[in-house]
Design an enzyme around this catalytic site. Structure first.
Site, PDB file in Angstrom:
ATOM      1  N   ASP A  77       0.813  -1.217   0.000  1.00 58.87           N
ATOM      2  CA  ASP A  77       0.000   0.000   0.000  1.00 58.87           C
ATOM      3  C   ASP A  77       0.848   1.271   0.000  1.00 58.87           C
ATOM      4  O   ASP A  77       2.016   1.268   0.413  1.00 58.87           O
ATOM      5  CB  ASP A  77      -0.886   0.031   1.247  1.00 58.87           C
ATOM      6  CG  ASP A  77      -2.078  -0.896   1.155  1.00 58.87           C
ATOM      7  OD1 ASP A  77      -2.128  -1.713   0.220  1.00 58.87           O
ATOM      8  OD2 ASP A  77      -2.957  -0.815   2.047  1.00 58.87           O
ATOM      9  N   HIS A 127       3.718  -2.329   3.111  1.00 58.06           N
ATOM     10  CA  HIS A 127       3.733  -0.975   2.549  1.00 58.06           C
ATOM     11  C   HIS A 127       5.036  -0.733   1.801  1.00 58.06           C
ATOM     12  O   HIS A 127       6.092  -1.202   2.222  1.00 58.06           O
ATOM     13  CB  HIS A 127       3.574   0.070   3.652  1.00 58.06           C
ATOM     14  CG  HIS A 127       2.268  -0.019   4.374  1.00 58.06           C
ATOM     15  ND1 HIS A 127       2.015  -0.962   5.357  1.00 58.06           N
ATOM     16  CD2 HIS A 127       1.122   0.712   4.241  1.00 58.06           C
ATOM     17  CE1 HIS A 127       0.774  -0.800   5.806  1.00 58.06           C
ATOM     18  NE2 HIS A 127       0.217   0.203   5.146  1.00 58.06           N
TER      19      HIS A 127
END
Length: 278
Positions: A98, A243
């Site tokens: 992400d 991430h």
């Protein structure tokens, strides 16, 4: 010719790459390379033979001119909860990243995925994507799936419907421009979903994807801790959240170099959703 114009002209078919099956009313999506469905319920275990992926098979073929006008996305059934897991014959898992793309970290993650012939999902933020379109183009070339993670990463539950739509639409526009197609997946920042997000996502042809295992790498707990969370949480159907932007993601870069070969050696097939036919 300007670089943005070059990426605009990259709109093309992703031949036989990350095809996504229609979700339908039972929360079903298809995993790439597998005839079974990915669903919210727990998947079936097994141990299929691993096959190396050839990035050249996913490369985009340029179109002549700009092509026909973009068709409106097919509206989907509105869900009341996001998809959490995938399923299929065998030990399928999915890696998702992400907040990117970030030129400091995303290329290293892409390099590791390419080294092991693995595809993943990247839920990108529009404000990051617009400044790093070449990384979205690389994701397209190498067969990764790009999803919508809003433009500025806001808490959607604090926004009105118009603001949520703007966050989604602006990001989808950037993704289409750089990646070559509009996204078919959406992930709410912080995992904070509301009815408007589900409705608007469905209107734009995007299914809501959450996760099963959260590495909490955003807390920078240490490379070893991230590796342990992935390896201890590994199971058929798991969707891993990591991430590649939003802070110092060097631990995430180092961690995937350790846990990815371990997952493959353990018989897991790292997959992506199949594309939903238009």
């Amino acid at each position: 010719m300007q670089k943005d114009q070059l990426f605009t002209r990259r709109r093309m078919l992703l031949a036989s790459v990350f095809a996504l099956g229609a979700a339908g009313t039972a929360g079903i999506v298809m995993a790439d390379g597998d005839e079974d469905a990915a669903r919210i319920a727990a998947p079936v275990a097994g141990a299929p033979a691993l096959q190396a992926l050839k990035p050249s098979a996913y490369r985009l073929q340029p179109l002549t001119g700009y092509g026909p006008p973009r068709a409106e996305p097919r509206k989907l059934k509105v869900r009341q909860e996001p998809i959490l897991q995938i399923s299929g014959r065998g030990r399928h898992m999915m890696l998702t990243f992400d907040d990117g793309p970030d030129p400091r970290y995303t290329p290293h993650i892409l390099d590791t995925l390419a080294e092991y012939g693995v595809r993943a999902m990247f839920f990108v933020c529009g404000e990051m994507a617009v400044a790093n379109k070449e990384l979205l183009a690389r994701m397209a070339d190498e067969g990764h799936v790009v999803g919508n993670h809003t433009y500025t990463h806001p808490l959607l539950t604090t926004l009105n419907r118009r603001e949520i739509r703007s966050e989604m639409e602006r990001t989808s526009d950037v993704i289409e421009d750089a990646y070559g197609e509009r996204p078919q997946w959406f992930r709410a920042p912080y995992g904070a979903w509301n009815r408007a997000a589900f409705q608007l996502g469905a209107d734009m042809g995007m299914e809501p994807m959450a996760w099963t295992v959260d590495t909490t790498d955003w807390e920078t707990p240490g490379t070893g801790t991230i590796v342990d969370r992935v390896e201890s949480g590994a199971a058929p159907g798991v969707v891993v959240l990591s991430h590649d932007a939003g802070g110092d993601r060097s631990q995430s870069v180092h961690a995937i170099r350790e846990y990815l070969p371990h997952l493959l050696d353990s018989g897991y097939h790292l997959t992506v959703p199949r594309r939903r036919p238009s």
